[in-house]
Design an enzyme around this catalytic site. Sequence first.
Site, short mmCIF file in Angstrom:
data_model
loop_
_atom_site.label_atom_id
_atom_site.label_comp_id
_atom_site.label_asym_id
_atom_site.label_seq_id
_atom_site.Cartn_x
_atom_site.Cartn_y
_atom_site.Cartn_z
N LYS A 77 0.86 -1.17 0.00
CA LYS A 77 0.00 0.00 0.00
C LYS A 77 0.91 1.23 0.00
CE LYS A 77 -3.89 2.00 2.64
NZ LYS A 77 -4.78 1.81 3.81
N SER A 152 -9.74 1.92 2.81
CA SER A 152 -8.82 2.70 2.00
C SER A 152 -7.78 1.84 1.29
CB SER A 152 -8.09 3.72 2.89
OG SER A 152 -7.25 3.05 3.82
N SER A 176 -10.07 -0.50 7.01
CA SER A 176 -9.46 -0.28 5.70
C SER A 176 -8.76 -1.50 5.10
CB SER A 176 -8.46 0.87 5.76
OG SER A 176 -9.15 2.09 5.73
#
Lengths: 474, 479, 95
Positions: A77, A152, A176
């Site tokens: 990420k 997210s 997330s």
Amino acid sequence: MDLETLTLQEQIEGLREKKFSSVELVENYISVIENNENLNVFVSTDFEKAIAKAKKSDESNNSQNNMTLNGIPMVHKDIFCTQGIKTSCGSKMLDNFYPPYSATVVEKLEQAGSICLGKANMDEFAMGSSNETSFYGAVKNPLNIKKTPGGSSGGSAAAVAANFSSFSTGTDTGGSIRQPASFCGLAGIKPTYGRVSRYGMIAFASSLDQGGILAKNIKDTAIALQFISGYDSKDATSIKAEVPNFSEDCESDKFDHTVGLVTNLINSFGDEDLSNNYSKAIERLKKLKIKTKEVELPNLELSLPVYYVIAPAECSANLSRYDGIRFGYRAENVDNLEDLYFKSRGEGFGNETKKRILIGTYCLSSGFYDAYYKKAQKIRSLISSDFVNAFKDVTSIMLPTTSGEAFDLGSITDPVEMYKQDIFTIPANLGGLPATSVPFGEKNKMPLGIQFIGNILEESSLLNVSNKFQLGEK
Amino acid sequence: MKNNWESVIGLEIHVQLNSESKIFSNAPTKFGSDQNLQACEVDLGMPGTLPVLNEKVIEKAIKFGVAINAEIAEKVGFARKNYFYPDLPKGYQISQLDDPIVGKGSIEIKLGDQEIKTIGITRAHLEEDAGKSIHDLFENETAIDLNRAGTPLLEIVSEPDISNSEEAVAYLKKIHSIVCALEISDGNMSQGSMRCDANVSIKKKGDKKLGTRTELKNINSFKFVEKAINFEIKRQISCLEKGEEIIQETRLYDSTNNTTRSMRSKEEANDYRYFPEPDIIPIQITSDQILKIKKELPELPDEKKERYKSEFSLSEYDARNLTYDLELADFFEKTLVNIDDPKLAANWILGDFSAILNKFDVEAKNSKVDAVKFAELLNYLKEEKISGQAAKKVLENIWENSDISVSKSIESLGLEQLSDDNEIEQIIDKVINDNPNQKQQFLTGKDRLFGFFVGQVMKESKGKANPKLVNEILKKKLV
Amino acid sequence: MTINDKTLENLSKLSKIKIDDNLKDKLKEDLNLTMNMIDEINKIDCDQIEELSHPIKDNFNLREDKVSRDINRESLQKTSNKTEDGFYLVPKVIE
């Protein structure tokens, strides 16, 4: 053989048995990635470096002794700092940020021998549940490109779902990792707060943020989690506790489970599909002969408002460092220092980030601190106590991961409707508890997820029950 | 101060603690390196970096707390103080709000020879220092140096128990002597290791109600504390006497012009939005830990002072002045190794030795005359081989010429005491013969003139005559 | 309405974020929707409860007082858009 569809475990075994090479794995992934650029998964990639690393890994051939992830491609990420590689956190503010250091998670996975293919797109500063707040545009759900992959960690989820890698890193502040895992039909784990170092992981809400793993199944999350866990002297909140052998524990028979249920609470939402899927999950537990027990989480619904005080309050301070001076976006043509601040931050942050900073600033400001921030911390205490009480009787608690399936991109415009996405995932963050999401059921041809919440530092038992649940009847 | 007003003062002293590394990072703290060479990614507040508390800093703060008999917190929590300034990299300062490490305590200050006053200390808390903004280096820009960012600070907050600038200086000096004795700070005020803000208000004598206060910032020497407070008191009195109101505000002390000027008023003051620092879990302090520190505590200035009084029979005044400055006390004790006359050593160290240190702006530890040499000089004096006047000259001489020995210096300056009875007699005879009128007056009862003769003899001998012998012989000759 | 123009202006000032005029109304609306949701917490009475700021208690970790860092100013300052002679630069501040 379609190498890209293999699980992490299958890849480790295949490399060990020399069924294929790391270079083949990497090249396979690259061609899949290049054929699916429309998904908008990556903020940046470095394939050349990945191939070079794979070659090295194949040559070293000392493979799978203590470097179990040696030669295995993966995706980070873009919230994890990678030395010399752009780390944007999904924001224009950091579009030009090449950190001079790496996150502990990144270093650990590098030491384990894994190969990073690229940095995954995400909601700006991890603030969002649909990936739509990213400066680089929304990621599309590989299962249906009209849908969101969730957020997210949307890029991390889409990467695994689209067969760009067998696992990816994510972070989870209010869901997330788990919500995108659920939306993309994946397994995901957010470990205990403090199990994984937050050093070099760009902060959203410091008391809630925790790094974790997304993969095709629970066993794979266990394998990867092993490598990122452990005490880090650079993170004062990381826990000095031995890291168990998660992948072994995941399949062990040594755990005795009693799963806590909150049937009444789920039914109180009046959502028939939600209740049905939950009932089916209970049935599966029964078929697996796993004991269950109804528990009370009386303050669960307050998690949402509490979270939307605490997370913005912490983020309002965490994001003050973005002033255009030492790193990040710096506005041009400014008249004076104030102007530099206002314009750099006004132009560098996206709307959702601004909103959260403003909410957090409001809740902390003079005259409102007691009514909002302090009050929220008190209720957080209540919610945490509810879990402590529940865990006196059970070893884990089962909840839906989300109230519904992946929604259409652009379909939710009311901010509060969007925030409600996280209603079932937030409580684990408030309590610092480990939690998984396991694919289970579907709605409108999109996958749904079931969530298991474990007790503090009991990832082994949590992974074990999640794995049993995912595998179903033998 | 005009008689009908009295002032109320509280001090906030920021003491830089002398740890090797910073309070939340492992970057070095030493002073004076090139700009931004001592600021690591944590100090720069770079994305993803985290603070980790230095254990030594906790220990040093506890030392201070124990030394002032304060309560030490069981739980030490940190908080974020939010405001924007270019030399504050994170946009917040990690400080303490609700759980300061040191609670209520007090210290005693001595004013005159007898007068003792107790000054309450409200609290002392830990925080990180900010960097420096340099405004005059570039034409259109302010330059930011973050070397200082993250240096540990102990902020010591006093009660408003201080009544005037003299007490403020005494209090500041006392705190300085304590932190130096504890070796928790280098106490170097010129390098900013100790900085002070003063809250000043005035009221009519006898009034219960406090007046509106102003906060004076940026005071970094004992001298400036006195000047800044005196200026501000005068300013406030003249305001009130003109019928104006005092505005609650922060004022900057300008040492070049000796004035204070308004920085910002409290109405537009920052809303700091303090909240608990999530990156640092509150630290538990155990009673064992405190006990251990208590046992290992070095001798404090007050204890040293009492010891000097009892062990060396020094006066309260001498003992206090010697122990104010630890280096001076150290020099004193080193001197005593080679001379058995504490009173003489104290007098000379507080007198001529301190004067020469001041003159050359040197601290005792860097004295050009070491304690051994100094003791040697005092021994000459004690044995009456040289006079006091001569000793002063020798001290200056050996200060300026470090390679010269005491005996050589005395010899080269021709300052050996004249203790030969015959030689002194000759001089006395000459003086008496040269001043027949004075002799006549003395004999008719003007006793005071004895001093005149002593003076003349000393002058004639260029200060070398042994005063004791002069007295004795003169008495015989004149009668 | 909890957040009006004046509050918004104050929040903008405190957080040093410029808010474009054309966004103000939508922003106010969103913020107030959020604050209405948050106001749920005011229905609960929990004055006696202690606040929870850290999910895992009693887990404090301290650092030894050791300097162990090579500071590479050049590499650290590469991330900045404005440095000169080792300083970070900002528009002149008049004190």
